[in-house]
Design an enzyme around this catalytic site. Structure first.
Site, short mmCIF file in Angstrom:
data_model
loop_
_atom_site.label_atom_id
_atom_site.label_comp_id
_atom_site.label_asym_id
_atom_site.label_seq_id
_atom_site.Cartn_x
_atom_site.Cartn_y
_atom_site.Cartn_z
N ASP B 14 66.21 -72.07 9.34
CA ASP B 14 66.38 -73.51 9.38
C ASP B 14 67.88 -73.81 9.29
OD1 ASP B 14 65.98 -76.19 9.33
OD2 ASP B 14 65.08 -76.28 7.33
N ASP B 109 66.12 -76.80 15.65
CA ASP B 109 66.93 -76.03 14.70
C ASP B 109 66.11 -75.25 13.70
OD1 ASP B 109 65.97 -78.40 13.58
OD2 ASP B 109 67.50 -78.36 12.01
N GLU B 110 64.85 -75.06 13.99
CA GLU B 110 63.97 -74.47 12.99
C GLU B 110 62.94 -73.59 13.69
OE1 GLU B 110 61.00 -76.27 9.59
OE2 GLU B 110 62.15 -77.64 10.81
#
Lengths: 370, 354
Positions: B14, B109-110
């Site tokens: 993350d 983003d994860e």
């Protein structure tokens, strides 16, 4: 040829024999049933070149034989005529040159014929195994496994049933590659050698229909190209599928880590209900197993959902595993007994399903990835 | 206990305040100062992401920009540059793909990575996670936090444990202790409402939660109760799914001035429908199960009306849905959204015996 027979005595073997006759044939004569009168015995034969069925009636009991002979007539028309005649009527059959005359009361029919000498017969093989068992025992094996046979699979050897003959043991196995059904009869199988043959699907289904007198004997001949089953009323012959059946021993799950016992009736009903909202094409349902509990969930593309919870006898880690619900229902219907036993390992390994009390039958079902 | 054979190794990665990190990377003047990515307050924008400096002032994502500026008057507002973020996200994903093929992206983003079968670093998930973090820092220039655990539930908690720029590993033999002390509020899916309900039952951590039977939890919390039962024991069998299918797709717009039913609203809706259809094009193969309109009133009351669709979107139904939604609100709206819900993907696969 000339004889008379009661309608009801003729209809039973005629129906069985006509069942073998294909609707669409390559040869016109294959649409016909062959009638042979020899002494007091009337034989009726139908064939599709793969399966041949001969039904027998004793006219000393059921009618009167006047003149021996042999002829073939259109099977479906003869069946329809006999069915349409009133119950209890007597049918007089006689040959008039190229015609077969059927008379009953005020009804009269003339059927076209083809000579019996043109009627193909399935060749007899040589050698092989020969033994007998009760019709009921043979029928049980077929009834418990035939649903798992493949249908028009390119792996042609799956479109049938494996008959494995061993001294003291007759075993049948059917599989379509996704699930497998196996049933065994331990008893007086008096053979010296072992043999494995594959009976084609159609032959299996016809044979299952023939075995109605449970307590009468059936004599089996298992050759290299044919299998033959002879009872008092009929002789069934089928060609075999020439191929190598998969090694069923290899796919029987061993060392399952989870054993689940549940009520067969409850599970069957729960599966049947969840099936309603499973994907119509893939039929997937999810089983969520936890101690004491089996949760069954189905979803379909319309976002509808079915959920059932069934109490089961199980202690251990939980497991989520998907199955084609039709495969589970097939097994639930094929077996009987109060309790059914599932042996499982993980979500990607096959499940073994069997009756918990006696287990002359085993069922292996591969899971689905959902 | 979980047997060693069945133990999975899951990494949850993350990025730390992703958009803000990218902007700070590209503009050194922003570093060390409270910044936020989002729309202008005058345009009724909301905050998408903010850096840790801004968080110290109580600014958080999804907060109206106007509120954020009240809490932190010196906040530097940066307009979002989605193309740039997507490009950076692709770079990061490429780094992930060096270590596993089983990657489930959750957002730009994860992502979850299943490295159970990975041969890198003798199969050490901790070292893989550290290698990913270093590669992202070196090659992309931003920091990423990672959590390593035997399942997704714990990996996600772990990645958050030492944020920012942290790595937390929960080994299988640590799961029991870790979970017992875990406050229920850390469980993904336990929000304010749920937490209040649990507190009312005297449940504040997972050890207390373990005292409840599955049945009791299901009775109180429905399906989530079953998950809770597993989570309380550190159990989560959800697989890492490489191809994450979209469940829905929507576009929405917050207007500078409230709209009432009328031509302006109709025109805005027509624009949104165009935009929706444009964004639906790459999803042509996915069946659409529903179409919806969302309205947010001046008073921030949200209403959504959905109509079932048979595989394809019928755009003509959306204006009618908007009228119905408006009838519920009886108020001018600040936001209009339209979207579709996709039918569940068909991914049932029958396994073979041989």
């Amino acid at each position: 040829m000339k004889f008379s027979i009661s309608r009801d005595a003729l209809i039973k073997p005629l129906n069985l024999v006509a069942g073998v006759v294909e609707r669409r044939q390559t040869l016109p004569i294959l649409a016909n049933v062959q009638l042979v009168l020899d002494g007091q015995q009337l034989s009726l034969t139908g064939t599709d070149l793969e399966v041949e069925l001969i039904g027998r009636v004793d006219l000393a009991e059921e009618g009167q034989a006047s003149e021996p002979g042999e002829i073939t007539v259109p099977a479906k028309k003869l069946v329809d005529i006999c069915k349409a005649l009133p119950e209890g009527s007597v049918i007089d059959v006689s040959q008039d040159e190229q015609r077969l005359i059927i008379k009953s009361g005020r009804s009269r029919f003339q059927l076209s014929t083809l000579p019996a000498s043109d009627f193909p017969s399935v060749e007899q093989g040589h050698g092989g195994q020969r033994f007998s068992l009760k019709q009921g025992d043979l029928k049980r094996l077929i009834d418990r496994t035939s649903f798992a046979m493949a249908q028009q699979d390119v792996r042609y050897y799956l479109n049938g049933m494996l008959f494995e003959v061993n001294p003291g043991l007759l075993r049948v196995v059917a599989t379509d590659g996704h699930r497998l059904a196996m049933a065994s009869f331990n008893g007086d199988i008096n053979v010296s050698n072992s043999a494995q043959v594959i009976l084609p699907r159609k032959g299996v289904i016809e044979l299952g229909r023939l075995l109605i007198n449970e307590n009468d004997d059936a004599e089996l001949f298992v050759g290299s190209n044919h299998i033959r089953v002879v009872t008092r009323d009929f002789t069934f012959t089928s060609k075999l599928i020439d191929g190598k059946f998969p090694d069923y021993e290899r796919v029987l799950p061993r060392g399952s880590t989870k054993t689940v016992l549940g009520s067969r009736a409850e599970l069957k009903q729960a599966f049947a209900r969840t099936a309603i909202l499973s994907n119509e094409k893939y039929r997937g349902i999810r089983l969520l197993l936890s101690s004491g509990n089996l949760q069954i969930v189905a979803n379909n593309p319309e976002q509808e959902e079915a959920e059932e919870i069934v109490a089961v006898d199980y202690e251990g880690d939980s497991l989520e595993i998907g199955f084609n619900v039709s495969y589970l229902l097939d097994v639930m219907s094929a077996i009987n007994g109060e309790t059914v036993k599932f042996s499982l390992s993980d979500a990607n390994s096959s499940a073994l399903v069997e009756e918990s009390e006696s287990s002359d039958s085993q069922y292996v079902v591969m899971p689905m990835r959902l | 206990m979980v047997s060693v054979l069945n133990t999975r190794k899951i990494i949850h990665c993350d990025c730390d305040c992703f958009y803000a990190s990218v902007e700070m990377r590209d503009d050194p003047r922003l570093r060390g100062r409270p910044i936020a990515i989002g729309g202008k307050a005058s345009r009724r924008g909301v905050i998408a992401t903010c850096n840790y400096e801004a968080r110290a002032y109580g600014v958080h994502s999804a907060m109206p920009t106007a509120t954020a500026l009240q809490r932190c008057p010196q906040l530097i507002l940066v307009p979002p540059n989605m193309d740039k973020y997507r490009h950076v996200a692709a770079q990061i994903r490429e780094i992930f793909s060096r270590y596993s093929e089983l990657i489930e992206p959750l957002s730009l983003d994860e992502a979850y990575l299943d490295v159970s079968e990975s041969r890198h670093f003798q199969g050490s998930a901790s070292r893989i996670a550290e290698a990913i973090r270093q590669a992202v820092a070196r090659e992309v220039g931003i920091t990423i936090s990672a959590g390593v655990a035997p399942n997704k539930f714990l990996a996600k908690i772990a990645s958050d444990w030492q944020k920012p720029d942290g790595l937390t590993v929960i080994r299988p033999d640590q799961v029991d202790d870790f979970v017992r002390a875990l406050p229920v509020t850390k469980i993904h899916g336990v929000g304010k409402v749920m937490a209040t309900k649990l507190t009312a039952l005297g449940i504040e951590n997972c050890e207390q939660l373990q005292g409840w039977s599955e049945l009791a939890l299901v009775e109180r919390f429905g399906r989530f109760g079953r998950q809770l039962y597993g989570y309380a024991r550190g159990v989560d069998s959800r697989p890492v799914k490489a191809e994450r299918q979209r469940k829905s797709l929507s576009v929405e717009r917050t207007f500078a001035e409230d709209l009432s039913p009328g031509e302006a609203a109709d025109a805005a809706l027509a624009q949104l429908i165009d935009e929706l259809q444009r964004r639906l094009r790459p999803h042509a193969e996915q069946a659409i199960a529903g179409a919806f309109v969302k309205l947010k009133s001046r008073e921030f009351k949200v209403t959504t009306i959905e109509l079932r669709q048979e595989g394809k979107l019928d755009p003509a139904c959306l204006p009618l849905l908007m009228i119905q939604a408006w009838a519920r609100l009886h108020s001018p709206v600040r936001l209009i959204g339209v979207g579709v819900r996709f039918a569940a993907p068909v991914e049932q696969q029958q396994l073979s015996l041989f």
